[in-house]
Design a protein around this motif. Structure first.
Motif, PDB file in Angstrom:
ATOM      1  N   THR A   4      78.768 132.473   4.636  1.00  0.00           N
ATOM      2  CA  THR A   4      78.769 133.743   5.558  1.00  0.00           C
ATOM      3  C   THR A   4      77.170 134.036   5.981  1.00  0.00           C
ATOM      4  OG1 THR A   4      80.650 134.774   4.712  1.00  0.00           O
ATOM      5  CG2 THR A   4      79.209 136.115   6.366  1.00  0.00           C
ATOM      6  N   LEU A   5      76.954 133.916   7.193  1.00  0.00           N
ATOM      7  CA  LEU A   5      75.652 134.180   7.627  1.00  0.00           C
ATOM      8  C   LEU A   5      75.571 135.438   8.595  1.00  0.00           C
ATOM      9  CD1 LEU A   5      76.207 130.823   8.202  1.00  0.00           C
ATOM     10  CD2 LEU A   5      73.813 131.125   8.885  1.00  0.00           C
ATOM     11  N   PHE A   6      74.502 136.266   8.320  1.00  0.00           N
ATOM     12  CA  PHE A   6      74.516 137.568   8.808  1.00  0.00           C
ATOM     13  C   PHE A   6      73.221 137.414   9.977  1.00  0.00           C
ATOM     14  CE2 PHE A   6      76.199 138.097   4.930  1.00  0.00           C
ATOM     15  CZ  PHE A   6      77.306 139.026   5.179  1.00  0.00           C
ATOM     16  N   VAL A   7      73.784 137.315  11.163  1.00  0.00           N
ATOM     17  CA  VAL A   7      72.939 136.868  12.258  1.00  0.00           C
ATOM     18  C   VAL A   7      72.450 137.978  13.417  1.00  0.00           C
ATOM     19  CG1 VAL A   7      73.747 134.525  11.856  1.00  0.00           C
ATOM     20  CG2 VAL A   7      74.904 136.087  13.633  1.00  0.00           C
ATOM     21  N   ASP A   8      71.356 137.696  13.952  1.00  0.00           N
ATOM     22  CA  ASP A   8      70.996 138.772  14.848  1.00  0.00           C
ATOM     23  C   ASP A   8      71.510 137.922  16.190  1.00  0.00           C
ATOM     24  OD1 ASP A   8      69.795 140.370  16.794  1.00  0.00           O
ATOM     25  OD2 ASP A   8      67.806 140.001  15.844  1.00  0.00           O
ATOM     26  N   ASN A   9      72.371 138.358  16.988  1.00  0.00           N
ATOM     27  CA  ASN A   9      72.941 137.707  18.498  1.00  0.00           C
ATOM     28  C   ASN A   9      71.979 138.513  19.215  1.00  0.00           C
ATOM     29  OD1 ASN A   9      74.900 135.900  17.578  1.00  0.00           O
ATOM     30  ND2 ASN A   9      76.197 137.598  17.191  1.00  0.00           N
ATOM     31  N   GLN A  10      71.400 139.422  19.115  1.00  0.00           N
ATOM     32  CA  GLN A  10      70.569 139.858  20.079  1.00  0.00           C
ATOM     33  C   GLN A  10      69.186 138.941  20.107  1.00  0.00           C
ATOM     34  OE1 GLN A  10      69.722 144.037  19.097  1.00  0.00           O
ATOM     35  NE2 GLN A  10      71.957 144.647  20.091  1.00  0.00           N
ATOM     36  N   CYS A  11      68.994 137.971  19.401  1.00  0.00           N
ATOM     37  CA  CYS A  11      67.849 137.088  19.435  1.00  0.00           C
ATOM     38  C   CYS A  11      68.366 135.942  20.135  1.00  0.00           C
ATOM     39  CB  CYS A  11      67.381 136.896  18.101  1.00  0.00           C
ATOM     40  SG  CYS A  11      66.310 135.437  18.006  1.00  0.00           S
ATOM     41  N   PRO A  12      67.739 135.648  21.288  1.00  0.00           N
ATOM     42  CA  PRO A  12      68.309 134.361  22.090  1.00  0.00           C
ATOM     43  C   PRO A  12      68.086 133.113  21.262  1.00  0.00           C
ATOM     44  CG  PRO A  12      66.958 135.722  23.551  1.00  0.00           C
ATOM     45  CD  PRO A  12      66.830 136.255  22.312  1.00  0.00           C
ATOM     46  N   ILE A  35      74.590 141.432  12.620  1.00  0.00           N
ATOM     47  CA  ILE A  35      74.035 142.476  11.932  1.00  0.00           C
ATOM     48  C   ILE A  35      74.035 143.896  12.274  1.00  0.00           C
ATOM     49  CG2 ILE A  35      72.489 140.743  10.628  1.00  0.00           C
ATOM     50  CD1 ILE A  35      70.204 141.700  12.369  1.00  0.00           C
ATOM     51  N   THR A  36      74.279 143.966  13.480  1.00  0.00           N
ATOM     52  CA  THR A  36      74.379 145.353  13.896  1.00  0.00           C
ATOM     53  C   THR A  36      75.884 145.850  14.098  1.00  0.00           C
ATOM     54  OG1 THR A  36      74.879 144.242  16.332  1.00  0.00           O
ATOM     55  CG2 THR A  36      72.551 145.013  15.610  1.00  0.00           C
ATOM     56  N   ASP A  37      76.801 145.039  13.630  1.00  0.00           N
ATOM     57  CA  ASP A  37      78.172 145.555  13.745  1.00  0.00           C
ATOM     58  C   ASP A  37      78.217 146.041  12.218  1.00  0.00           C
ATOM     59  OD1 ASP A  37      80.984 145.883  13.368  1.00  0.00           O
ATOM     60  OD2 ASP A  37      81.481 143.662  13.825  1.00  0.00           O
ATOM     61  N   THR A  38      78.790 147.230  11.938  1.00  0.00           N
ATOM     62  CA  THR A  38      78.884 147.808  10.607  1.00  0.00           C
ATOM     63  C   THR A  38      80.035 147.635   9.907  1.00  0.00           C
ATOM     64  OG1 THR A  38      79.613 149.868  11.492  1.00  0.00           O
ATOM     65  CG2 THR A  38      77.386 149.818  11.372  1.00  0.00           C
ATOM     66  N   SER A  39      81.135 146.932  10.529  1.00  0.00           N
ATOM     67  CA  SER A  39      82.365 146.696   9.806  1.00  0.00           C
ATOM     68  C   SER A  39      82.232 145.646   8.803  1.00  0.00           C
ATOM     69  CB  SER A  39      83.236 146.070  10.993  1.00  0.00           C
ATOM     70  OG  SER A  39      83.142 144.646  11.186  1.00  0.00           O
ATOM     71  N   TRP A  40      81.357 144.876   8.694  1.00  0.00           N
ATOM     72  CA  TRP A  40      81.068 144.035   7.396  1.00  0.00           C
ATOM     73  C   TRP A  40      80.735 144.716   6.247  1.00  0.00           C
ATOM     74  CZ3 TRP A  40      76.360 143.549   5.529  1.00  0.00           C
ATOM     75  CH2 TRP A  40      75.173 143.806   6.427  1.00  0.00           C
ATOM     76  N   HIS A  41      80.100 145.797   6.306  1.00  0.00           N
ATOM     77  CA  HIS A  41      79.324 146.482   5.148  1.00  0.00           C
ATOM     78  C   HIS A  41      80.139 146.743   3.870  1.00  0.00           C
ATOM     79  CE1 HIS A  41      75.906 148.459   8.112  1.00  0.00           C
ATOM     80  NE2 HIS A  41      76.103 147.211   8.133  1.00  0.00           N
ATOM     81  N   PRO A  42      81.276 147.058   3.998  1.00  0.00           N
ATOM     82  CA  PRO A  42      82.150 147.173   2.619  1.00  0.00           C
ATOM     83  C   PRO A  42      82.641 145.963   2.127  1.00  0.00           C
ATOM     84  CG  PRO A  42      83.130 148.591   4.771  1.00  0.00           C
ATOM     85  CD  PRO A  42      82.021 147.725   5.355  1.00  0.00           C
ATOM     86  N   ARG A  43      82.632 144.990   2.878  1.00  0.00           N
ATOM     87  CA  ARG A  43      83.182 143.673   2.427  1.00  0.00           C
ATOM     88  C   ARG A  43      82.001 142.811   1.716  1.00  0.00           C
ATOM     89  NH1 ARG A  43      84.156 140.472   6.885  1.00  0.00           N
ATOM     90  NH2 ARG A  43      83.561 142.054   8.209  1.00  0.00           N
ATOM     91  N   PHE A  44      80.635 143.229   2.036  1.00  0.00           N
ATOM     92  CA  PHE A  44      79.524 142.601   1.697  1.00  0.00           C
ATOM     93  C   PHE A  44      78.624 143.591   0.876  1.00  0.00           C
ATOM     94  CE2 PHE A  44      81.261 139.622   4.595  1.00  0.00           C
ATOM     95  CZ  PHE A  44      81.194 138.496   3.851  1.00  0.00           C
TER      96      PHE A  44
END
Length: 132
Positions: A4-12, A35-44
């Motif tokens: 799993t990669l935690f990525v910044d999709n706001q970076c072109p 990384i801006t989506d908080t839904s992954w926080h509990p899983r990781f």
């Protein structure tokens, strides 16, 4: 479980690299979390959401946390393109590679805007926080 990669999709530039990785990932060895989506926080819980804004994070198949350039190298290996970036591992180049990655990570939005002439920051859509 895929890497799993935690990525910044706001970076072109980051977004473009992820598009390449997705296209090459024929065996579904990668998963991407924005990384801006908080839904992954509990899983990781091992991943610090604030630090993700500054350095690329990845969690391997065993749940181990990886950061920085190591994540990029691991992702490229998993999609069969590791030979393209293997030189970044070479002992004499590794310190320079790490330094270059840290510089890129700190300035990724600015670098992307120079290359692609676009950045969501120009439109007030991202919050980069303190970049010192």
């Amino acid at each position: 479980m895929p890497f799993t990669l935690f990525v910044d999709n706001q970076c072109p530039l980051c977004r473009r690299e992820c598009e390449h990785l997705r296209r090459w990932d024929k065996l579904n060895r990668l998963r991407f979390e924005e990384i801006t989506d908080t839904s992954w926080h509990p899983r990781f819980p091992q991943v610090d959401p604030q630090y993700c804004q500054k350095v690329l994070h990845g969690v391997d198949e065993r749940g181990r946390l990886h950061t920085g350039l190591e994540v990029t190298l691991a992702a490229w290996d998993r999609v069969g393109r590791g030979h393209w970036v293997s030189w970044l591992h070479w002992p004499l180049l590794r310190p320079l590679s790490d330094l270059g990655y840290r510089h890129f990570a700190r300035h990724r939005h600015r670098i992307s805007s120079w290359i692609f002439k676009e950045t969501p920051c120009d439109q007030g859509q991202c919050q980069l926080g303190d970049r010192r």
